[in-house]
Design an enzyme around this catalytic site. Structure first.
Site, PDB file in Angstrom:
ATOM      1  N   GLU A  40       0.846  -1.196   0.000  1.00 24.94           N
ATOM      2  CA  GLU A  40       0.000   0.000   0.000  1.00 24.94           C
ATOM      3  C   GLU A  40       0.882   1.246   0.000  1.00 24.94           C
ATOM      4  O   GLU A  40       1.534   1.547   0.996  1.00 24.94           O
ATOM      5  CB  GLU A  40      -0.914   0.009   1.227  1.00 24.94           C
ATOM      6  CG  GLU A  40      -1.784   1.253   1.327  1.00 24.94           C
ATOM      7  CD  GLU A  40      -2.546   1.342   2.637  1.00 24.94           C
ATOM      8  OE1 GLU A  40      -2.899   2.470   3.036  1.00 24.94           O
ATOM      9  OE2 GLU A  40      -2.785   0.285   3.269  1.00 24.94           O
ATOM     10  N   ARG A  44       0.241  10.354   0.143  1.00 22.18           N
ATOM     11  CA  ARG A  44       0.549  11.441   1.074  1.00 22.18           C
ATOM     12  C   ARG A  44       1.723  12.290   0.623  1.00 22.18           C
ATOM     13  O   ARG A  44       2.090  13.244   1.322  1.00 22.18           O
ATOM     14  CB  ARG A  44       0.844  10.867   2.470  1.00 22.18           C
ATOM     15  CG  ARG A  44      -0.277  10.035   3.053  1.00 22.18           C
ATOM     16  CD  ARG A  44       0.071   9.550   4.439  1.00 22.18           C
ATOM     17  NE  ARG A  44      -0.852   8.517   4.896  1.00 22.18           N
ATOM     18  CZ  ARG A  44      -0.758   7.893   6.063  1.00 22.18           C
ATOM     19  NH1 ARG A  44       0.236   8.193   6.884  1.00 22.18           N
ATOM     20  NH2 ARG A  44      -1.629   6.959   6.407  1.00 22.18           N
ATOM     21  N   LYS A 125     -11.096  -1.723   6.412  1.00 20.35           N
ATOM     22  CA  LYS A 125      -9.918  -1.322   7.166  1.00 20.35           C
ATOM     23  C   LYS A 125     -10.408  -0.733   8.488  1.00 20.35           C
ATOM     24  O   LYS A 125     -11.201   0.213   8.491  1.00 20.35           O
ATOM     25  CB  LYS A 125      -9.144  -0.269   6.360  1.00 20.35           C
ATOM     26  CG  LYS A 125      -8.053   0.466   7.121  1.00 20.35           C
ATOM     27  CD  LYS A 125      -7.420   1.509   6.208  1.00 20.35           C
ATOM     28  CE  LYS A 125      -6.406   2.371   6.937  1.00 20.35           C
ATOM     29  NZ  LYS A 125      -5.737   3.335   6.032  1.00 20.35           N
TER      30      LYS A 125
END
Length: 213
Positions: A40, A44, A125
């Site tokens: 993943e 960001r 999640k």
């Protein structure tokens, strides 16, 4: 490959914040050598989409996804870059199962979980796991929501990982400890491979489904 298939690849999904796209391929290779295949890359940093594209194009064993996906536009951009799944910290307004790539939405409460189930999701999640209740919350959700499976992420380290993976409603966990910032900056790929090997060897109570090709 479905989201269930991706979550079955290994007990840990590395959560990666890549500042320099040049690190993406050697980092991905170090992790896959250690047995962690679903990666993943969080959206960001300005380098994130370039990093995803590089991994998708050059690391055959990697199943690269995008994290911190917070809009339909970001989900589409991740797919165009080569991501094979998307992970969101919450439920994205208007987004459901249909989309360019599978989506793992984040939840923190029973109310959010119910909203996600209503949209057709069954895998979630739990985020931020260590803040919203961790293992006790997973146990509390198991009985009223037996159809839900989780990938807890947020504040989980190597010491706490086994407790999460021992829960029957946990398919895998997300963690950043397998790719320490200092090791990435130093290009210490062997150290990262060792951490990945240890993470890949962690037992999990929930048996992974068979991989479908």
């Amino acid at each position: 490959m479905t989201l269930d298939d991706i979550m079955a690849l290994a007990p840990v999904v590395p959560v990666l914040i890549i500042e320099d796209a040049a690190d993406a391929v050697p980092l991905a290779r170090a992790l896959t050598r250690g047995g962690l295949f679903a990666l993943e890359v969080t959206l960001r940093t300005p380098a994130a989409l370039e990093a995803i594209a590089a991994i998708a194009g050059e690391v055959e064993d990697a199943v690269v996804g995008a994290g911190t996906v917070t809009s339909a536009t970001a989900r589409q951009a991740a797919a165009r870059a080569g991501a094979r799944f998307a992970v969101s910290p919450g439920l994205i307004p208007g987004e459901g199962l249909e989309g360019p790539i599978p989506l793992l939405p984040g939840v923190a409460t029973a109310t959010e979980l119910m909203a996600g189930l209503e949209r057709g999701f069954s895998a979630f999640k739990l985020f931020p796991a260590s803040v919203v209740g961790g293992v006790p919350l997973l146990r509390a959700l198991a009985s009223p929501f037996p159809q839900a499976v989780f990938c807890p992420t947020g504040g989980i380290d190597a010491a706490g990982a086994p407790d999460y993976l021992a829960e029957p409603n946990v398919a895998c966990i997300g963690g950043s400890w397998v790719a320490p910032k200092a090791a990435v900056a130093a290009g210490d790929w062997d150290a990262i491979t060792e951490l990945a090997q240890a993470a890949a060897a962690l037992p999990r109570r929930r048996p992974p489904p068979p991989i479908l090709t």
